[in-house]
Design a protein around this motif. Structure first.
Motif, PDB file in Angstrom:
ATOM      1  N   LEU A 148       2.873 -13.056  19.541  1.00  0.00           N
ATOM      2  CA  LEU A 148       2.372 -13.012  20.902  1.00  0.00           C
ATOM      3  C   LEU A 148       1.020 -13.707  21.007  1.00  0.00           C
ATOM      4  N   GLY A 149       0.606 -13.938  22.249  1.00  0.00           N
ATOM      5  CA  GLY A 149      -0.707 -14.519  22.530  1.00  0.00           C
ATOM      6  C   GLY A 149      -1.192 -13.982  23.861  1.00  0.00           C
ATOM      7  N   GLY A 150      -1.956 -14.801  24.568  1.00  0.00           N
ATOM      8  CA  GLY A 150      -2.403 -14.428  25.895  1.00  0.00           C
ATOM      9  C   GLY A 150      -3.460 -13.332  25.903  1.00  0.00           C
ATOM     10  N   GLU A 151      -3.722 -12.782  27.087  1.00  0.00           N
ATOM     11  CA  GLU A 151      -4.803 -11.822  27.287  1.00  0.00           C
ATOM     12  C   GLU A 151      -4.546 -10.482  26.593  1.00  0.00           C
ATOM     13  N   LEU A 152      -3.278 -10.070  26.522  1.00  0.00           N
ATOM     14  CA  LEU A 152      -2.965  -8.729  26.031  1.00  0.00           C
ATOM     15  C   LEU A 152      -2.205  -8.711  24.708  1.00  0.00           C
ATOM     16  N   GLY A 153      -1.742  -9.884  24.260  1.00  0.00           N
ATOM     17  CA  GLY A 153      -0.883  -9.885  23.085  1.00  0.00           C
ATOM     18  C   GLY A 153      -1.406 -10.614  21.880  1.00  0.00           C
ATOM     19  N   ALA A 154      -2.565 -11.243  21.977  1.00  0.00           N
ATOM     20  CA  ALA A 154      -3.071 -12.084  20.892  1.00  0.00           C
ATOM     21  C   ALA A 154      -3.157 -11.316  19.582  1.00  0.00           C
ATOM     22  N   GLY A 155      -2.620 -11.940  18.534  1.00  0.00           N
ATOM     23  CA  GLY A 155      -2.698 -11.357  17.200  1.00  0.00           C
ATOM     24  C   GLY A 155      -1.575 -10.407  16.853  1.00  0.00           C
ATOM     25  N   GLN A 156      -0.637 -10.192  17.773  1.00  0.00           N
ATOM     26  CA  GLN A 156       0.457  -9.254  17.514  1.00  0.00           C
ATOM     27  C   GLN A 156       1.746 -10.003  17.189  1.00  0.00           C
ATOM     28  N   HIS A 157       2.447  -9.531  16.180  1.00  0.00           N
ATOM     29  CA  HIS A 157       3.797 -10.010  15.880  1.00  0.00           C
ATOM     30  C   HIS A 157       4.762  -8.886  16.223  1.00  0.00           C
ATOM     31  N   VAL A 158       5.748  -9.178  17.068  1.00  0.00           N
ATOM     32  CA  VAL A 158       6.662  -8.133  17.524  1.00  0.00           C
ATOM     33  C   VAL A 158       8.093  -8.465  17.083  1.00  0.00           C
ATOM     34  N   TYR A 207       3.065 -14.495  34.499  1.00  0.00           N
ATOM     35  CA  TYR A 207       2.521 -13.242  33.951  1.00  0.00           C
ATOM     36  C   TYR A 207       2.875 -13.103  32.472  1.00  0.00           C
ATOM     37  N   PHE A 208       4.127 -13.313  32.132  1.00  0.00           N
ATOM     38  CA  PHE A 208       4.548 -13.190  30.736  1.00  0.00           C
ATOM     39  C   PHE A 208       3.800 -14.197  29.851  1.00  0.00           C
ATOM     40  N   ARG A 209       3.603 -15.403  30.369  1.00  0.00           N
ATOM     41  CA  ARG A 209       2.907 -16.436  29.583  1.00  0.00           C
ATOM     42  C   ARG A 209       1.424 -16.115  29.429  1.00  0.00           C
ATOM     43  N   ASP A 210       0.750 -15.788  30.543  1.00  0.00           N
ATOM     44  CA  ASP A 210      -0.699 -15.603  30.506  1.00  0.00           C
ATOM     45  C   ASP A 210      -1.098 -14.305  29.815  1.00  0.00           C
ATOM     46  N   ARG A 211      -0.341 -13.239  29.997  1.00  0.00           N
ATOM     47  CA  ARG A 211      -0.711 -11.947  29.421  1.00  0.00           C
ATOM     48  C   ARG A 211      -0.245 -11.792  27.979  1.00  0.00           C
ATOM     49  N   PHE A 212       0.943 -12.350  27.654  1.00  0.00           N
ATOM     50  CA  PHE A 212       1.517 -12.092  26.335  1.00  0.00           C
ATOM     51  C   PHE A 212       1.858 -13.359  25.539  1.00  0.00           C
ATOM     52  N   GLY A 213       1.621 -14.528  26.113  1.00  0.00           N
ATOM     53  CA  GLY A 213       1.950 -15.756  25.401  1.00  0.00           C
ATOM     54  C   GLY A 213       3.442 -16.003  25.275  1.00  0.00           C
ATOM     55  N   VAL A 222       1.859  -3.684  30.329  1.00  0.00           N
ATOM     56  CA  VAL A 222       0.518  -3.934  29.812  1.00  0.00           C
ATOM     57  C   VAL A 222       0.484  -3.879  28.285  1.00  0.00           C
ATOM     58  N   ARG A 223       1.632  -3.626  27.699  1.00  0.00           N
ATOM     59  CA  ARG A 223       1.754  -3.682  26.250  1.00  0.00           C
ATOM     60  C   ARG A 223       3.221  -3.947  25.924  1.00  0.00           C
ATOM     61  N   PRO A 224       3.500  -4.509  24.747  1.00  0.00           N
ATOM     62  CA  PRO A 224       4.894  -4.761  24.378  1.00  0.00           C
ATOM     63  C   PRO A 224       5.675  -3.457  24.280  1.00  0.00           C
TER      64      PRO A 224
END
Length: 268
Positions: free
Chosen positions: A166-176, A101-107, A210-212
């Motif tokens: 981040l990456g994946g379905e929900l995190g692509a393009g985000q730097h946290v 889940y962590f890999r696929d949703r958030f990279g 569903v979000r960081p």
């Protein structure tokens, strides 16, 4: 997942609880009150956590061990084995589901050698001393102390001082930043009647980020999955207040709704 774009309808559930009068009625009336389900929803719960405790001291429960005084995260094996009822093999399978889940949703790939030291990954249970409990549930008459909620699962936290892309379905393009975390967990709700007698099996809800969860942001939002109610949403506010006397005072409120934003498509 499109319902996560708006929170207006879910907030209306909390408002409905106040406008029905459950929190303004006399105590004896409120205890006998069975709140209705607001239009557009199939079910809901409201919880709070208001525990006051010394995090430097071990839990009085011998099954709750190695609690971190800063995060209130404790070892999670007892929770998985005894509260949820999984075998060791099932725990291993569930842990892999968390990693996926962590890999696929958030990279966030906790097993990637390149991420060693950058990501903290742990099976946990929340310290029960936070006193997380349901105070209202659709169509239910609760006892004065509410329904106890145990919370446990797996957490992934960014430990790199430079942050993480981040990456994946929900995190692509985000730097946290460092300290951002995600959960793949479950709530186990102990159901009792209005006289505090256990009368049903616990309600178990899957809880997934569903979000960081960014450091300094007390608001939270997670998807819920229940075998009967289907897909839902929990959102609310969480903070731990460190008092000068060394005690921690919890301040958590949350509204759990099924479906997440109701059956009516939100206005954009």
């Amino acid at each position: 997942m499109k319902y996560i774009k708006s929170i207006t309808q879910a907030r209306s559930v909390a408002f409905a609880l106040f406008t029905t009068g459950i929190f303004t009625a006399p105590l004896e009336t409120a205890l006998a009150y069975s709140p209705p389900v607001p239009e557009g929803y199939d079910s809901y719960f409201v919880y709070i956590a208001n525990g006051l405790f010394d995090p430097s001291q071990p839990s009085p429960d011998p099954n709750v061990t190695n609690c971190d005084p800063m995060t209130n995260l404790c070892d999670g094996y007892y929770y998985q084995h005894e509260i949820i009822g999984r075998t060791d093999e099932e725990i291993t399978q569930r842990e892999q589901q968390a990693k996926d889940y962590f890999r696929d949703r958030f990279g966030v790939d906790v097993d990637d050698p390149a991420n060693q030291g950058r990501i903290f990954f742990k099976m946990f249970q929340m310290d029960p001393r936070i006193n997380l409990h349901i105070i209202a549930a659709a169509g239910e008459k609760l006892p004065p102390e509410g329904w106890n909620v145990r919370d446990g699962g797996w957490i992934a936290m960014i430990m790199d001082p430079n942050g993480f892309d981040l990456g994946g379905e929900l995190g692509a393009g985000q730097h946290v930043p460092m300290g951002t975390f995600f959960v793949f967990a479950e709530y186990s709700i102990q159901v009792t009647d209005q006289h505090s007698h256990k009368n049903r099996k616990p309600i178990v809800l899957q809880v997934h980020s569903v979000r960081p969860q960014i450091p300094g942001s007390q608001g939270f939002q997670c998807e819920l999955i229940h075998k009967d109610h289907g897909l839902g949403l929990v959102q609310g506010w969480a903070e731990a207040i460190m008092r000068p006397d060394g005690l921690t005072k919890m301040n958590i409120t949350g509204v759990l709704t099924f479906p997440g934003l109701g059956n009516v498509e939100p206005v954009r």
